[in-house]
Design a protein around this motif. Structure first.
Motif, short mmCIF file in Angstrom:
data_model
loop_
_atom_site.label_atom_id
_atom_site.label_comp_id
_atom_site.label_asym_id
_atom_site.label_seq_id
_atom_site.Cartn_x
_atom_site.Cartn_y
_atom_site.Cartn_z
N THR A 71 82.93 -53.45 16.27
CA THR A 71 82.32 -52.78 15.12
C THR A 71 83.36 -51.99 14.34
O THR A 71 83.47 -52.09 13.11
N LYS B 206 90.09 -62.59 13.28
CA LYS B 206 90.03 -62.88 14.71
C LYS B 206 91.37 -63.34 15.26
O LYS B 206 92.07 -64.16 14.66
N GLU C 74 78.97 -59.21 12.66
CA GLU C 74 79.41 -59.62 11.32
C GLU C 74 78.23 -59.66 10.35
O GLU C 74 78.33 -59.20 9.21
N ILE D 221 86.18 -54.40 12.67
CA ILE D 221 85.67 -55.20 11.55
C ILE D 221 85.46 -54.31 10.32
O ILE D 221 85.84 -54.68 9.21
N ILE E 155 79.56 -61.46 18.40
CA ILE E 155 80.42 -61.08 17.28
C ILE E 155 79.76 -61.47 15.95
O ILE E 155 79.79 -60.70 14.97
N GLU E 156 79.15 -62.65 15.92
CA GLU E 156 78.47 -63.09 14.70
C GLU E 156 77.32 -62.14 14.33
O GLU E 156 77.06 -61.89 13.14
N ILE F 135 80.44 -58.47 6.89
CA ILE F 135 81.89 -58.65 6.84
C ILE F 135 82.29 -59.69 7.90
O ILE F 135 81.83 -59.63 9.03
N GLU F 136 83.16 -60.62 7.51
CA GLU F 136 83.67 -61.58 8.49
C GLU F 136 84.89 -60.98 9.18
O GLU F 136 85.80 -60.44 8.53
N ALA F 137 84.92 -61.05 10.48
CA ALA F 137 86.00 -60.45 11.25
C ALA F 137 87.29 -61.25 11.15
O ALA F 137 87.27 -62.48 11.04
#
Length: 334
Positions: free
Chosen positions: A197, A286, A277, A200, A273-274, A282-284
């Motif tokens: 969290t 990775k 996101e 990201i 994780i999705e 927000i897209e992480a």
């Protein structure tokens, strides 16, 4: 009822105290406020529970033998919920002595306090980490847990053995709870849900172990707290018919029990994780990497015996739990 809760500035401990106070119990909470992670977060948790008039905080280190002995002698607790420990699998690889002091010496001091004060029930934190090299899933308390893969896990297995010896020798009812990946508001900064969290939101890269091919039995904090509170009222009894050759390792002829406390439905790490996101929008960034020392591929709790003992099953799914975690994080850190 008068309770002692150890690790009261911790993630689980602070919320167990709040629930006990709402239920009308008197609670003494102790913590050494060490700097393993941000002390300000610990102080903020304490600030949240300090307004309860039936709660009192004392700063004491579990390894302080005389201090713990005096505490038990003066307060005469009915029940003890022992959640304090040096946590963290990876940290135990680098700083093993911290685990000896807190998890072994500290646990022994609590057991001695319970013995001398004739406490009615000791509930203490074990860990899903004790399953170590076990591959059979779901993990059941009937499984053998003799092959831990981190010192942290070894200390938690030791806690179970120490508790059994005291249950056998002194007839002290003890219950160990093997926690499975607890997450939610006020969570620990060294655990993946918090780290994901934070990173990201800040545009930092998140490290994803075993290239994302990992499974965890993510369990929301409210479900954990409810399980802890309920099991404190389920006091183990002696069973003179129990035999080592035939009995489950989670029970005994002594007043001794072990339970898994988890959601009972593992989630793939990438799916978790999705969910973060999606909640953040927000897209992480990775960084996929290999398996790390001390990690296990999968955790998966068989919680049927806990359900039979308490009548409670976890209620909060990942989408709801992640939303609450993210909303808390945004609000707390502005």
């Amino acid at each position: 009822m008068k309770y002692l809760v150890t690790g009261v500035a911790g993630f689980i401990g602070s919320q167990v105290v709040a629930r006990l106070c709402v239920l009308g119990h008197q609670v003494i909470g102790i913590d050494n406020l060490n700097d393993y992670y941000d002390v300000n977060l610990k102080l903020a948790r304490l600030e949240k529970i300090n307004p309860f008039t039936t709660f009192q905080f004392l700063e004491i280190d579990l390894a302080d033998r005389d201090g713990i002995a005096t505490l038990f002698k003066e307060q005469q607790f009915d029940k003890v919920i022992h959640l304090a420990a040096q946590a963290g699998v990876r940290y135990s690889i680098e700083n093993p002595m911290a685990y000896a002091d807190s998890n072994l010496v500290g646990h022994l001091n609590v057991l001695e306090g319970c013995r001398n004060a004739k406490v009615k029930h000791l509930v203490y934190a074990s860990s899903s980490s004790v399953y170590g090299l076990n591959n059979k899933v779901p993990f059941a308390t009937s499984d053998t847990v003799d092959h831990p893969i981190s010192l942290y896990a070894a200390t938690k297995k030791s806690n179970e053995l120490m508790a059994h010896s005291y249950s056998h020798l002194y007839n002290i009812p003890t219950t160990g709870l093997r926690f499975f990946t607890v997450y939610g508001p006020w969570g620990r900064p060294d655990m993946a849900p918090y780290i994901f969290t934070k990173n990201i939101l800040e545009g930092e890269t998140i490290d994803i172990n075993n290239n994302g091919d990992m499974w965890r039995d993510f369990t929301y904090i409210d479900d954990i707290v409810e399980g802890v509170i309920r099991i404190a009222d389920v006091i183990p009894k002696r069973d003179d018919s129990w035999k080592v050759e035939e009995g489950c390792p989670a029970s005994s002829s002594a007043p001794y029990s072990i339970y898994n406390i988890g959601h009972g439905s593992p989630i793939n790490l990438m799916k978790f994780i999705e969910a973060i996101e999606a909640e953040l929008g927000i897209e992480a960034k990775k960084n996929f990497r290999g398996m790390q020392a001390g990690d296990v591929y999968q955790t998966y709790a068989d919680t049927q015996d806990l359900f039979e003992a308490t009548g409670y099953k976890p209620q909060v799914g990942v989408s709801e739990g992640v939303a609450k975690l993210v909303n808390w994080y945004k609000d707390f850190y502005k």
